[in-house]
Design a protein around this motif. Sequence first.
Motif, PDB file in Angstrom:
ATOM      1  N   THR A 153     -10.148  59.472  -9.963  1.00 21.82           N
ATOM      2  CA  THR A 153      -8.793  59.118 -10.417  1.00 21.82           C
ATOM      3  C   THR A 153      -8.333  57.832  -9.768  1.00 21.82           C
ATOM      4  OG1 THR A 153      -8.272  61.468 -10.722  1.00 21.82           O
ATOM      5  CG2 THR A 153      -6.424  59.931 -10.620  1.00 21.82           C
TER       6      THR A 153
ATOM      7  N   GLN B 101     -10.148  54.653 -11.090  1.00 24.19           N
ATOM      8  CA  GLN B 101      -9.664  54.154 -12.370  1.00 24.19           C
ATOM      9  C   GLN B 101      -8.374  53.339 -12.241  1.00 24.19           C
ATOM     10  OE1 GLN B 101     -11.348  54.346 -15.206  1.00 24.19           O
ATOM     11  NE2 GLN B 101     -12.965  55.445 -14.116  1.00 24.19           N
ATOM     12  N   THR B 102      -7.613  53.577 -11.197  1.00 24.81           N
ATOM     13  CA  THR B 102      -6.333  52.854 -11.038  1.00 24.81           C
ATOM     14  C   THR B 102      -6.503  51.524 -10.314  1.00 24.81           C
ATOM     15  OG1 THR B 102      -5.817  53.909  -8.912  1.00 24.81           O
ATOM     16  CG2 THR B 102      -5.143  55.063 -10.935  1.00 24.81           C
TER      17      THR B 102
END
Length: 248
Positions: A243, A246-247
């Motif tokens: 997660t 991806q940021t």
Amino acid sequence: MNTAEVLRVFGLEPRETRIYLALLESGPASIRDVADRSGINRGTTHELLKRMQHKGVVSYFPKGKRRHFRAEPPSRLKELALNHQNQVSEAMELLEDKVIPQLSHLQPITGNADVHYYEGDDGIEFVLKDILSTVSDQPNKTYCVYSAKAIRRHLYRPFPNYTRARVKLGINVKVIAIGEGGRDAPLADRKWIDEKSSENAGSYIAIYPPKVALISLSDGDLPTAVVIQSPTIANTHQVIFNTLWQTL
């Protein structure tokens, strides 16, 4: 390695090597002469000669009422080494196919995580090798790490060829570097978190399901590590890593 160390690898203990060398130098000799030349008492020499005869590196012949022993040619040592190599290869196959599964069944099955603690350079080297060993056996040869600036120069101190070994095994790594720095390397993708507070971060976290390794520095730059073997914990860390990746 010296001669004695090489021969020990292939099954001759140091006293047997002394006897073998003594016989090579003297030619055929009685037990008493062998004992005198090797500096080993007669009773022990007799027992060692019997073992060496079984291994095929010495032989004997009768001379009067006594046995005289002689060393087999040094080329015989290569046969001993090849035989030892074949035995090791066979043992490795049995270890993988039968012994490890049988021994694994002896461990109690619990829902608890399996936690191991290591410290010092030897401990960190063990953990780094465990990462490579675990990941190399998986279909998707990839693991993920958080790498803080403060620990980078200490991490591979006990295993300076770690990256080369990883690349040789075809293992990929995704790195989230905390703080500036960190070199690009083959089979490695890297992203950065550049925060002022990163100066206080001094750890390295490797996620390689079913394990997670947490390496940090204690006082005096002594590296310590905790390895947690738990699919649940490892997968949770993996979700968090993916997660965040991806940021960035």
